[in-house]
Design a protein around this motif. Structure first.
Motif, mmCIF file in Angstrom:
data_model
loop_
_atom_site.group_PDB
_atom_site.id
_atom_site.type_symbol
_atom_site.label_atom_id
_atom_site.label_comp_id
_atom_site.label_asym_id
_atom_site.label_seq_id
_atom_site.Cartn_x
_atom_site.Cartn_y
_atom_site.Cartn_z
ATOM 1 N N PHE A 33 64.116 63.955 39.954
ATOM 2 C CA PHE A 33 64.996 63.728 38.808
ATOM 3 C C PHE A 33 65.146 64.987 37.975
ATOM 4 O O PHE A 33 64.246 65.833 37.947
ATOM 5 N N GLU A 34 66.239 65.087 37.258
ATOM 6 C CA GLU A 34 66.330 66.029 36.152
ATOM 7 C C GLU A 34 65.987 65.196 34.926
ATOM 8 O O GLU A 34 66.526 64.094 34.745
ATOM 9 N N VAL A 35 65.041 65.669 34.127
ATOM 10 C CA VAL A 35 64.564 64.896 32.986
ATOM 11 C C VAL A 35 64.563 65.748 31.720
ATOM 12 O O VAL A 35 64.603 66.980 31.777
ATOM 13 N N THR A 36 64.482 65.056 30.584
ATOM 14 C CA THR A 36 64.348 65.682 29.278
ATOM 15 C C THR A 36 63.038 65.205 28.672
ATOM 16 O O THR A 36 62.759 63.995 28.696
ATOM 17 N N GLY A 37 62.250 66.138 28.158
ATOM 18 C CA GLY A 37 60.990 65.784 27.517
ATOM 19 C C GLY A 37 61.219 65.177 26.149
ATOM 20 O O GLY A 37 62.155 65.549 25.439
ATOM 21 N N VAL A 38 60.367 64.213 25.767
ATOM 22 C CA VAL A 38 60.452 63.543 24.475
ATOM 23 C C VAL A 38 59.192 63.865 23.687
ATOM 24 O O VAL A 38 58.080 63.719 24.196
ATOM 25 N N GLY A 39 59.374 64.302 22.452
ATOM 26 C CA GLY A 39 58.241 64.626 21.598
ATOM 27 C C GLY A 39 57.857 66.092 21.741
ATOM 28 O O GLY A 39 58.476 66.848 22.483
ATOM 29 N N PRO A 40 56.805 66.493 21.048
ATOM 30 C CA PRO A 40 56.369 67.887 21.137
ATOM 31 C C PRO A 40 55.792 68.197 22.511
ATOM 32 O O PRO A 40 55.224 67.334 23.167
#
Length: 144
Positions: A76-83
């Protein structure tokens, strides 16, 4: 074959950089085997150093036999959430491609490099019947 194992790997970007995880002697994308009952992207989030990640799109499916088990790896291409906790190394795209190109394990190396270099479309299926042989891809992946 004695079983089936689901695995996941992910491309995380920060501008023109890609997050790689040290997997001596190689560098890899964050991810790994998914245990029964484990949320699909939990391993990615843990290795990537985020509280969680959001899937943006499916990049590849890699099917391969190893040690008597049939694996199916979802990329997957993902986006990190949070610091971010500073896990891994953010490296420029060209360097990420170079590091991943030297990885010994084809079911991670081949789909990741083909996607990052624009040779493979999203949602490409990669199938190995023998890891010592080239994969069959659908749709076809252009040569390097």
């Amino acid at each position: 074959m004695t079983g089936h194992q689901l695995a996941v790997g992910a491309v995380l970007r920060r501008g023109k950089d890609v997050l790689l995880i040290s997997d001596p002697p190689d560098w890899a994308l964050p991810g790994g085997a998914v245990e029964a009952g484990e949320p699909l992207l939990a391993r990615v989030a843990q290795e990537a150093g985020y509280a969680s990640v959001l899937a943006e799109r499916l990049l590849w499916v890699a099917r391969y036999p190893a040690g008597g088990v049939e694996y199916e790896m979802l990329g997957f291409e993902v986006t990190g959430v949070g610091p971010h906790d500073d896990s891994g190394a953010w490296v420029p795209l060209a360097e990420a491609v170079d590091r991943l190109s030297r990885m010994w394990f084809a079911p991670i190396r081949e789909p990741a490099v083909a996607y990052l270099t624009g040779r493979a479309r999203v949602a490409t299926l990669w199938t190995w019947t023998d890891l010592n042989e080239p994969a069959v891809t659908h749709p076809r992946v252009s040569s390097a």
